[in-house]
Design a protein around this motif. Structure first.
Motif, PDB file in Angstrom:
ATOM      1  N   SER A   8       0.812  -1.231   0.000  1.00 28.65           N
ATOM      2  CA  SER A   8       0.000   0.000   0.000  1.00 28.65           C
ATOM      3  C   SER A   8       0.836   1.267   0.000  1.00 28.65           C
ATOM      4  O   SER A   8       0.538   2.227  -0.707  1.00 28.65           O
ATOM      5  CB  SER A   8      -0.950  -0.006   1.204  1.00 28.65           C
ATOM      6  OG  SER A   8      -0.209  -0.142   2.413  1.00 28.65           O
ATOM      7  N   SER A   9       1.912   1.300   0.789  1.00 21.94           N
ATOM      8  CA  SER A   9       2.691   2.536   0.922  1.00 21.94           C
ATOM      9  C   SER A   9       3.699   2.680  -0.214  1.00 21.94           C
ATOM     10  O   SER A   9       4.304   1.704  -0.669  1.00 21.94           O
ATOM     11  CB  SER A   9       3.428   2.540   2.261  1.00 21.94           C
ATOM     12  OG  SER A   9       4.401   1.523   2.311  1.00 21.94           O
ATOM     13  N   ALA A  10       3.871   3.934  -0.652  1.00 24.82           N
ATOM     14  CA  ALA A  10       4.825   4.211  -1.725  1.00 24.82           C
ATOM     15  C   ALA A  10       6.257   3.970  -1.264  1.00 24.82           C
ATOM     16  O   ALA A  10       7.102   3.478  -2.023  1.00 24.82           O
ATOM     17  CB  ALA A  10       4.664   5.655  -2.206  1.00 24.82           C
ATOM     18  N   SER A  11       6.546   4.311  -0.004  1.00 22.64           N
ATOM     19  CA  SER A  11       7.898   4.107   0.522  1.00 22.64           C
ATOM     20  C   SER A  11       8.233   2.626   0.601  1.00 22.64           C
ATOM     21  O   SER A  11       9.371   2.211   0.355  1.00 22.64           O
ATOM     22  CB  SER A  11       8.031   4.745   1.909  1.00 22.64           C
ATOM     23  OG  SER A  11       7.103   4.166   2.816  1.00 22.64           O
TER      24      SER A  11
ATOM     25  N   LYS B  96       7.025   0.278  -1.390  1.00 22.31           N
ATOM     26  CA  LYS B  96       7.282  -0.176  -2.754  1.00 22.31           C
ATOM     27  C   LYS B  96       8.681   0.212  -3.204  1.00 22.31           C
ATOM     28  O   LYS B  96       9.396  -0.589  -3.811  1.00 22.31           O
ATOM     29  CB  LYS B  96       6.243   0.421  -3.706  1.00 22.31           C
ATOM     30  CG  LYS B  96       4.840  -0.141  -3.542  1.00 22.31           C
ATOM     31  CD  LYS B  96       3.893   0.497  -4.565  1.00 22.31           C
ATOM     32  CE  LYS B  96       2.495  -0.087  -4.415  1.00 22.31           C
ATOM     33  NZ  LYS B  96       1.539   0.492  -5.389  1.00 22.31           N
ATOM     34  N   GLN B  97       9.070   1.465  -2.909  1.00 23.14           N
ATOM     35  CA  GLN B  97      10.390   1.934  -3.309  1.00 23.14           C
ATOM     36  C   GLN B  97      11.497   1.130  -2.642  1.00 23.14           C
ATOM     37  O   GLN B  97      12.495   0.762  -3.287  1.00 23.14           O
ATOM     38  CB  GLN B  97      10.542   3.416  -2.978  1.00 23.14           C
ATOM     39  CG  GLN B  97      11.879   4.008  -3.422  1.00 23.14           C
ATOM     40  CD  GLN B  97      11.977   5.491  -3.108  1.00 23.14           C
ATOM     41  OE1 GLN B  97      11.061   6.079  -2.534  1.00 23.14           O
ATOM     42  NE2 GLN B  97      13.091   6.093  -3.472  1.00 23.14           N
TER      43      GLN B  97
END
Length: 319
Positions: free
Chosen positions: A226-229, A231-232
């Protein structure tokens, strides 16, 4: 067999006869080779010494660095010697030892890359079970299994090539690759060609399939984060490995799995330079030295060395 006894040495005709160009190539290759050796020795040393790097990923990385040292050393020192001396010969025994080591280190690298992709798959898809699944025993088994499988697959064909009768000593390459060597045989080798092709398909495409399947599951898992961080962070742990996979597989698939009518040995020699010189250098920076944890470990030990030198200078000045 009489023709074979006449071939005491092979002549490597892969590089230009222009002496100035030979000297230029010698300097370039020497700088690259020294960089590869020093860089990978640093990676192996820091990964073993720093206890913070005693995790499966770095265990695989320093083993991969050892393979890179062996892979480049099996070819480049002899190339450097020939360029420096102006000679282009290699003994029959030396030729087959070089060819055997080149393929042993190369195949083991691909098997280890597949093992590393499995490690990343477990780390991202099963993070809570990672330490249980990727135990020290399994990691050691994957590394030793890579070595063992390489020896099991390559020893037989290498012995067969060594026993071939040769009617020509001019190897159209800058090192003893199997394809130009077999072309020098006085006999037809359809069975050996088929065996070598099958081994190449297994070691390259087989391990590539494992890597692709692992990363298909990895990408699917990352997209569900869910979180962009998050995924990164997940992508960053896999990016370096994927880049190394593309570089390593691309050149070798072209050299050993392409149809015989696509390109010739001259094109393969250019790709072989990419595979034996450029790729290990890029792997060093992409896969290891750009790794954040390794950078932090290097900075820590460099600062410790500087502090130690400062203390020694102060002690000497007091005396």
């Amino acid at each position: 067999m009489e023709n074979r006894t006449m071939v005491k040495n092979f002549i490597l005709v892969g590089f230009t006869a222009d002496r100035k160009l030979q000297i230029f190539m010698f300097v370039v290759l020497l700088v690259i080779y020294i960089s590869i050796i020093i860089g990978n020795v640093v990676i192996v040393t820091i990964s073993i010494v720093d206890r913070g790097l005693h995790v499966p990923m770095y265990y695989f990385i320093w083993n991969f660095s050892l393979l890179e040292i062996g892979f480049t050393t099996s070819v480049i020192p002899k190339v450097l010697f020939n360029l420096a001396s102006g000679e282009n010969t290699i003994s029959v025994i030396g030729c087959f030892v070089q060819s055997f080591l080149y393929f042993i280190f190369g195949m083991t690298e691909f098997l280890l890359l597949a093992a590393m992709s499995f490690d990343r798959y477990v780390a991202i898809c099963y993070p809570l079970s990672y330490s249980t699944i990727m135990s020290n025993g399994l990691c050691s088994l994957l590394v030793l299994g890579s070595w063992g499988l390489s020896f099991a697959l390559l020893t037989g064909p290498s012995i067969v090539v060594f026993q071939l009768p040769f009617c020509n000593q001019n190897v159209n390459h800058f090192f003893c690759d199997s394809t130009p060597l077999i072309k020098l045989s006085c006999t037809e080798t359809p069975v050996l060609d088929l065996v070598n092709f099958s081994i190449a398909v297994f070691s390259l495409l087989g391990t590539l399939i494992i890597t692709v399947l692992s990363y298909a599951n990895i990408i699917s898992t990352i997209l569900n984060i869910s979180s962009a961080s998050g995924k990164q962070k997940a992508f960053s742990t896999c990016a370096s490995h994927l880049i190394v996979v593309f570089i390593s597989y691309g050149s070798c698939i072209f050299m050993y799995i392409k149809p015989t009518h696509v390109g010739g040995l001259d094109i393969s020699k250019g790709v072989a330079i990419l595979n034996t010189v450029v790729s290990p250098l890029l792997n060093l920076f992409i896969f290891s030295l750009r790794n954040r944890q390794i950078q932090e470990a290097l900075q820590k030990y460099f600062s410790m060395c500087n502090s130690y030198r400062t203390i020694l200078r102060l002690m000497r000045s007091e005396k």
